[in-house]
Design a protein around this motif. Sequence first.
Motif, PDB file in Angstrom:
ATOM      1  N   ALA A   1     -10.693  26.100  -0.245  1.00 13.77           N
ATOM      2  CA  ALA A   1     -10.813  27.549  -0.371  1.00 13.77           C
ATOM      3  C   ALA A   1     -11.016  27.931  -1.830  1.00 13.77           C
ATOM      4  O   ALA A   1     -10.465  27.306  -2.743  1.00 13.77           O
TER       5      ALA A   1
ATOM      6  N   LEU B   1      -4.653  24.825   1.430  1.00 13.25           N
ATOM      7  CA  LEU B   1      -5.782  25.432   0.717  1.00 13.25           C
ATOM      8  C   LEU B   1      -6.708  24.366   0.157  1.00 13.25           C
ATOM      9  O   LEU B   1      -7.935  24.502   0.203  1.00 13.25           O
TER      10      LEU B   1
ATOM     11  N   THR C   1      -5.707  33.032   4.972  1.00 12.76           N
ATOM     12  CA  THR C   1      -5.953  31.594   4.804  1.00 12.76           C
ATOM     13  C   THR C   1      -4.837  30.731   5.378  1.00 12.76           C
ATOM     14  O   THR C   1      -4.886  29.505   5.259  1.00 12.76           O
TER      15      THR C   1
END
Length: 343
Positions: free
Chosen positions: A215, A210, A291
Motif C-alpha cells: 500500500a 500494509l 486498508t
Amino acid sequence: MRLLILGGTGFIGPHQVRYALSRGHKLTVFNRGRRPDDFPPDVEELVGDRNTGDLKALEGRTWDACIDNPTTLPFWVRDAGQVLKGQVGHYLFVSTLSAYADNDQPGQAETAPVAAYTGGDVMAERQPVKPELYGPLKAASEAEARKQFGADKVAIVRPGLIVGPGDETDRFTYWPVRMARGGEVLAPGDGTDPLQYIDARDLAEWTVRLAEQKASGVFNAIGPAGMLDTRTMINAVGKGVGARQTRLFWVPATWLAQKQVSGWSDLPLWLPGQGSTAGFHRRSNAAALKTGLTFRPLEETTRDTLAWWSTLPEERRAKPKTGLTAEREAALLAEWKAERAKA
C-alpha cells in the motif's frame, strides 16, 4: 515475503517480527546488535549503525518490503535510500501524528499541513533530537522517503499514542495501575473529552499487512474505530483490571489548569477537547480502516499492560515516569472538595 525491518528491537518491532513469522515471511532485522532473546533463530540479524552511516550489511541484498521503525532523522532515510533504492519493492516509514502542523481542528485527515523544519541544513541534524524538532524532523523524513523510494512505493504511517505491554513511557500504564489500586480517583474534565490511542500489537500487525499489500500513501494509525471519551476509557480500564471500591471524582479542566496539573504528563492520555488541542484526539482514521486496521478491546490492552507492569522490578514500579503521585492526587482531591464545600 522477504521482509527487512530497520530496528526491530523497540516497542513495536518485536511484535512485527512475531506476527510476520506467523504469516510465513522470512525476516531480516537491521540494528546495532540488540537482538531480543526470544527472537527465533531463523530471524536474520544484520548489524550496523545508522548514526555513523554504517549500512554495509545491507549492500547487495534485496527484499520485497522494508519497514523503517526508529527513524526521526532525515539523513537516516537518505542513507538507507542510497543503499536500498531498487533493492526493496516497498518501503514503509513509521512517522507520528506529531508531524502535523497543529492540533486545533477536529477531524483532520492525512492531507492536513505538516510541521515545517525552519532550521539550516536538515540533513545536518543529529541525536539527541530537541523535543520541538521531533515533529518537523519526522515530516522532513517522510518527504525524504518519497524522494528516495518514490511516492508510489512508500507508505507513511502516523501513529498517535502507542500503548500496551512493553510501553516504557508509562503514558497509558498510569490508568490500569491507578484503577487497580482503587480508592478515590481524580478524573480529568467532565468525562466527555475525546481520546485516541493504538495498541502496539495492533499497529505492528497492521504495518506487516500494509507491507504485504504494498500500500502507498499516508495513514493516521489511531483508534478506536469510533469515538471514545474519557469517561468510557476510564470505565473500560476499571473493568479490565477488575477495579473494586473505586470512586471517580471528575475535576474541571479549568481548575486543574489553575493548579498546574497538566494533561498528558500529570494525567496521561488526556488533553482538553477544546482550544489548541481540540483536534489532537479527533484525527480521522478512515484511510487506515479501509486498508484493514483493526483494534483489540481496550479491556484486553488494559489487562495485558497491567500484567506486564507487574513483571517489572519493584524499584521500577515505584517510580513511574508519568502521572500524579498518590500523595499529590490525594492533596488535589482534598483541596478541590474543600473548595466545593465552601461554594
